[in-house]
Design an enzyme around this catalytic site. Structure first.
Site, short mmCIF file in Angstrom:
data_model
loop_
_atom_site.label_atom_id
_atom_site.label_comp_id
_atom_site.label_asym_id
_atom_site.label_seq_id
_atom_site.Cartn_x
_atom_site.Cartn_y
_atom_site.Cartn_z
N GLN A 1 -4.98 7.89 -3.15
CA GLN A 1 -4.58 6.87 -4.10
C GLN A 1 -3.31 7.28 -4.86
OE1 GLN A 1 -5.95 3.61 -5.27
NE2 GLN A 1 -6.24 3.93 -3.11
N GLU B 1 -3.27 3.51 -10.19
CA GLU B 1 -1.98 2.97 -10.60
C GLU B 1 -1.00 4.02 -11.13
OE1 GLU B 1 -2.60 -1.28 -12.11
OE2 GLU B 1 -4.49 -0.33 -12.60
MO1 MOS Z 1 -4.39 -4.02 -10.72
S1 MOS Z 1 -2.53 -4.73 -11.16
O1 MOS Z 1 -5.13 -3.71 -12.15
O2 MOS Z 1 -5.25 -4.90 -9.65
#
Ligand code: MOS
Length: 748
Positions: free
Chosen positions: A646, A713
């Protein structure tokens, strides 16, 4: 380690293991069923006609020609579009935006659906759509940030970030011994998951069955129930596999609603799958930004002010404003901090969340500005950050739930070999004559947690079934969530059946915000513990059990046995307990959510530091990222293999953000010129070399009982700035736009 951490997890044999994803073989051999693989009897194929202008009206559609084509079953336009029960301008759930479903003949962006054709075959529907041959009354489209009047974004609702101010901004500017005032641009990027948006819709009376990839199953049911005026329990969503979500598949989109409408009107199942080109328009994107950063430092190189204003694009009909300036709220300890957001309305589809919304774009600008400030201070960029990173959350003064950022800086720098970096730019050249540069960027991402529920059923044969609706969007949660569940039950992975991706299961919450493992994992853990608690009560109340009279609190479940902690000989197998009690199965349930007080006491983030090496051809200005080291602290790592994957995925997107991705509009039509993978570039294997992830050990006892944060993220966040800074270091040129292109260096 905190005492809130459950002992079954501490002793767990599954969590922490780098297991290969359970669904990997099914995916690579093509046996995993994605939404578009569902082909029910009587299936019709839907194809919509995308507008080829961005602003104006549709004045003519040759509906007769389309209808006359063999195999075309129906043509829907604003004139005969069947009614919706819910108002498409409404926002029935949190991640909703106003949807385009043939409300009228107005065109608001290129790629907007203006008609839908149903055919017996995909080919017939495609040809029918082509035969519609529209005429338009076209107005001059507005697609650039200078094409509209900026307005202040009023906070309120999803997609409208609040601006915040801490301290006295004017005083902060006035106190600066050195200051910079710089403006960075980021391009618009369009969602391009490997699996494009797809839906297969089937009605049975007022029961609706949907095969649709979604990051939020139960919310998706609620949204469609609203639009079609049926009870939410009448909607079933199956979403076992997603070929990527990234924020796009968290929201209901117009084309999907049209397919459901068409299925109801035609009385037959309908499938619609977007083409790659159609991804550039109605399914959200990362909006372009222009960010002005004003930073000042005192004589001691401490920031006196961090003033971050972001201008971003949104559509004419809804609001999503890239919350880019938020990136400056939580990271550095300036005397005064301001983040503000302004918007411009353009003839584009509404932007939306896209992997690390806000932080990715905001940190790209912030981390480059920090480098510019360090340069003005005559300091090494790492030294400057170590001087200025915040020890408590700026503005709120809340302590961080863990303090791992410094470890990320130091461990990342060590692994990269940062210590040998020459201060001045354009000092390093490799044996091939390529200019070489080193840059860094800080990564910060909130560690949210949503609400979820789960169920765990222990069977008489000692195996278990665990269930939660939450989908795996490709990150491997089929595996990591099962690891958590197995530990909570004291079972091995092969004794565990794991069901997810179906809306009839307990609500697994939203796979978004990098909160999925913490949220759904927390619920699964609680469900498993509830089952074991019931098992313990059975045993402790049974005179024939060695655990008779033992308090539940002292029991440990491991390897299918329940025993007294510290006295493993005193215990027995799950199967013995259940068979003596004559109980065929025990069903436990669990919920997870972060109590609001926890977030009031601590500021919760994942941290990271990314170090980049780039090579630049001195004549041709071709750029390549030759090495990338990211050090990340993201709490307990449930599956190191998947977590690193990830983080690497995020870093690779960072390479794309820094050097490749950019949707370009034709200013005459407003159409996106490069709406395909020939013209819209993302990193490929040749662009990615020397990628390294360091996971920094972190015990965060406050973020949730399992100590889990997100990894989905944060990988992007520091990477973009690190690459921009490395290009500056290699070439001496500071490029204040992303992506950085060859021509930017040639003309610098
Ligand atoms: Mo993500 S932009 O939190 O799916």
């Amino acid at each position: 380690m905190s005492d809130v951490l459950d002992r079954s997890i501490r002793f767990g044999s599954n969590a922490g293991q780098p297991l290969t994803r359970r669904d990997g073989i099914a995916k690579v051999t093509g046996t995993a069923t994605f939404a578009a693989d569902n082909l029910p009897d009587g299936l019709l194929h839907a194809v919509y006609l995308p507008a080829t202008i961005a602003r104006g009206r549709v004045t003519k559609l040759d509906v007769d020609a389309a209808r006359a084509h063999p195999g075309v079953v129906a043509v829907y336009t604003p004139e005969n579009r069947p009614p919706l029960q819910g108002d498409p301008d409404d926002k029935p759930t949190m991640f909703s935006f106003r949807i385009e479903v043939l409300q009228d003949d107005t065109v608001r962006y290129a790629g907007q659906p203006i008609a839908l054709v149903l055919g017996e075959t995909l080919e017939a529907a495609t040809e029918g759509a082509r035969l519609l041959n529209p005429d338009y009354d076209m107005q001059t489209p507005r697609t650039g940030l200078d094409d509209g009047d900026p307005f202040d974004v009023e906070p309120g609702g999803f997609g409208r970030p609040a601006g915040t101010t801490h301290g006295d901004i004017d005083a902060g500017h006035a106190a600066a011994a050195k200051a910079i005032d710089v403006t960075y641009r980021t391009a618009s990027q369009y969602h391009n998951a490997m699996e494009t948006h797809a839906i297969v819709a089937q009605w049975d009376g007022d029961q609706l069955l949907l095969d649709v990839p979604t990051q939020a199953l139960n919310m998706t049911c609620a949204a469609y129930a609203y639009f079609f005026g049926i009870p939410v329990e009448n909607v079933t969503v199956r979403s076992p596999y997603l070929g990527g979500g990234f924020g796009s598949k968290a929201i209901p989109v117009g084309p999907s609603v049209l397919a459901i409408l068409a299925a109801r009107a035609s009385g037959r199942p309908v499938k619609l799958m977007l083409t790659r080109q159609q991804m550039f328009g109605p399914v959200a994107h990362r909006g372009a930004t222009r960010q002005r950063l004003r930073l000042g430092i005192g004589d001691d190189a401490a920031l006196t002010v961090l003033d971050h204003d972001s201008l971003s694009e949104t559509s004419t009909f809804d609001d999503f404003h890239e919350p880019a300036a938020n990136a400056s709220q939580g990271l550095y300890a300036a005397g005064a901090i301001r983040s503000s957001h302004r918007g411009v309305r353009l003839d584009i589809g509404t932007p939306g969340p896209m992997r690390a919304p806000g932080e990715a774009s905001g940190a790209a600008a912030l981390e480059c500005a920090m480098d510019e400030m360090a340069e003005a201070a005559g300091m090494d960029p790492l030294e400057f950050r170590l001087k200025n990173y915040a020890e408590t959350e700026p503005g709120t003064g809340k302590p961080y739930s863990s303090k791992a950022l410094r470890d990320c800086y130091l461990q990342g720098a060590e692994r990269f070999g940062w210590a040998g970096r020459p201060m001045a730019p354009r000092q390093m050249q490799d044996e091939d004559g390529l200019l070489t540069g080193w840059g860094m960027g800080t990564a910060l991402f909130p560690a949210p947690m949503f609400a979820a529920e789960a169920r765990a059923t222990l069977r008489a044969d000692g195996s278990a079934l665990v269930e939660t609706s939450a989908a795996d969007m490709g990150q491997g949660s089929w595996t990591s969530l099962a690891q958590i569940a197995a530990d909570s039950l004291g079972l091995s992975m092969d004794q565990l059946e794991f069901h997810a991706g179906h809306s009839s299961l307990p609500d697994g919450g939203v796979a978004g915000g990098s909160g999925h493992t913490a949220t759904a994992g927390g619920a699964l853990h609680a469900a498993g513990r509830d089952t074991i608690r019931q098992l313990g009560e059975l045993a402790a109340g049974d005179p024939a059990s060695p655990l008779y009279g033992a308090g539940n609190a002292s029991l440990v479940a491991q390897h299918g046995r329940l025993f007294v902690e510290g006295d493993p000989g005193r215990g027995e197998s799950f199967t013995d307990i259940l068979s003596r009690a004559g109980v065929p199965e025990l069903i436990g349930s669990g919920k997870a959510a972060r109590p609001p007080e926890a977030g009031q006491r601590h500021a919760m983030y994942s941290h990271g530091a990314v170090f980049a090496e780039v090579k630049v051809d001195p004549e041709l200005c071709q750029m390549r990222v030759s090495r990338l080291v990211g050090a990340f602290a993201a709490g307990r790592i449930i599956n190191p293999k998947l977590a690193e994957s990830q983080l690497m995925g995020g870093m690779i997107w960072g390479i794309g953000f820094a050097l490749h991705e950019e949707a370009k509009h034709d200013p005459r039509t407003g159409r996106i010129l490069n709406a395909d993978f020939a013209g819209y570039h993302v990193p490929v294997n040749a662009d990615v070399c020397g990628l390294e992830v360091v996971t920094v050990h972190e015990d965060d006892p406050f973020v949730n009982p399992l100590g889990i944060k997100g990894v989905g993220e944060i990988g992007i966040v520091g990477t973009v700035g690190a690459i921009g800074n490395a290009i500056r270091h290699a070439t001496g040129h500071r490029i204040r736009r992303f992506p950085i292109r060859i021509e930017d260096l040639l003309t610098a």
